[in-house]
Design a protein around this motif. Sequence first.
Motif, mmCIF file in Angstrom:
data_model
loop_
_atom_site.group_PDB
_atom_site.id
_atom_site.type_symbol
_atom_site.label_atom_id
_atom_site.label_comp_id
_atom_site.label_asym_id
_atom_site.label_seq_id
_atom_site.Cartn_x
_atom_site.Cartn_y
_atom_site.Cartn_z
ATOM 1 N N ARG A 39 9.097 3.711 41.192
ATOM 2 C CA ARG A 39 9.758 2.081 40.938
ATOM 3 C C ARG A 39 9.936 1.022 41.762
ATOM 4 N NH1 ARG A 39 13.431 6.430 37.640
ATOM 5 N NH2 ARG A 39 12.057 7.430 36.218
ATOM 6 N N LEU A 40 10.313 1.219 42.958
ATOM 7 C CA LEU A 40 11.101 0.252 43.535
ATOM 8 C C LEU A 40 9.247 -0.423 43.911
ATOM 9 C CD1 LEU A 40 13.184 2.386 46.556
ATOM 10 C CD2 LEU A 40 13.866 0.537 44.253
ATOM 11 N N CYS A 41 8.199 0.060 44.490
ATOM 12 C CA CYS A 41 6.704 -0.774 44.457
ATOM 13 C C CYS A 41 6.757 -1.693 42.970
ATOM 14 C CB CYS A 41 5.615 0.608 44.883
ATOM 15 S SG CYS A 41 6.238 1.185 46.359
ATOM 16 N N VAL A 42 6.921 -1.008 41.983
ATOM 17 C CA VAL A 42 6.532 -1.749 40.782
ATOM 18 C C VAL A 42 7.699 -2.536 40.884
ATOM 19 C CG1 VAL A 42 6.307 -2.089 38.368
ATOM 20 C CG2 VAL A 42 5.792 0.048 40.154
ATOM 21 N N ILE A 43 8.266 -2.867 41.158
ATOM 22 C CA ILE A 43 9.777 -3.804 40.812
ATOM 23 C C ILE A 43 9.426 -5.004 42.107
ATOM 24 C CG2 ILE A 43 12.197 -4.692 41.082
ATOM 25 C CD1 ILE A 43 12.839 -2.118 40.169
ATOM 26 N N GLY A 44 8.863 -4.234 42.632
ATOM 27 C CA GLY A 44 8.640 -5.409 44.338
ATOM 28 C C GLY A 44 7.616 -5.596 44.277
ATOM 29 N N PHE A 45 6.411 -5.425 43.222
ATOM 30 C CA PHE A 45 5.381 -6.358 43.577
ATOM 31 C C PHE A 45 5.244 -7.452 41.766
ATOM 32 C CE2 PHE A 45 1.590 -6.359 40.147
ATOM 33 C CZ PHE A 45 1.393 -6.523 40.598
ATOM 34 N N LEU A 46 6.517 -6.810 40.932
ATOM 35 C CA LEU A 46 7.550 -7.561 40.110
ATOM 36 C C LEU A 46 7.517 -8.954 40.375
ATOM 37 C CD1 LEU A 46 7.972 -5.213 36.819
ATOM 38 C CD2 LEU A 46 5.513 -6.119 36.925
#
Length: 231
Positions: A39-46
């Motif tokens: 989830r953190l990776c997805v948020i960082g990517f977005l």
Amino acid sequence: MTVRTHMSKKQKTMTAKPRKSKGNAPKSKLRRSLTTLFRLCVIGFLLAVAWIVYVQWKVQVAPDQPLPEQVDVGIVLGASLRQDIPSPGLQERLDLAIQLYKQGKFKQLIVSGGLDHNGSKLTEAEGMRDYLVQKGLPAKSILIEPRATSTYENLLYSKQIMDQKGLVSSIIMTHSYHGSRSLDIAETVGLKQPLVSSTKSEVLFMPYHEARETMAYTKWIWTKLLLKAGI
């Protein structure tokens, strides 16, 4: 009574919930950690995508400022020389400066840029001055700033010259993709109500320069935060 007691214990045994294996706990904890990391990776990517989109919007939408009848000085931001001659891209900035000078927008110019590490013997500022003189501008109207190695230094050192000469109002000349960052830097170094006049390029490979500007703008925002923090 003995039978009831026996049956009651049996029923309790049959209905008792089986205990979870202790071996499942680490696996469950690992799954939760991996889910959180994902989830953190997805948020960082977005967030990264949103930032790139924002910066590209700033790059594409150059400052659109009406220019006054006259200001104290024009500032031309440097770019590379080729064998001591302004590169085609830099010539576009200088041609804009010549156009505005002939329109009477300013009587003095600051050309800003240090020594390139490409074999040039002249600083960018000296090469820019020579080009402008060859195009008919009087040498006495051109002030050179020969130290800068970045846009931040271009404007910081140009402001120092302005302060020494008692010059206040200015028009900054550069390319459109570079305009938003240049204006933000000018305001940060303390130029009073700076104006940007920009030109689109007919000679630069814009996908490269626009992508590079994304990184440069990001670096500038970080530098700006450090400056405000006094670091």
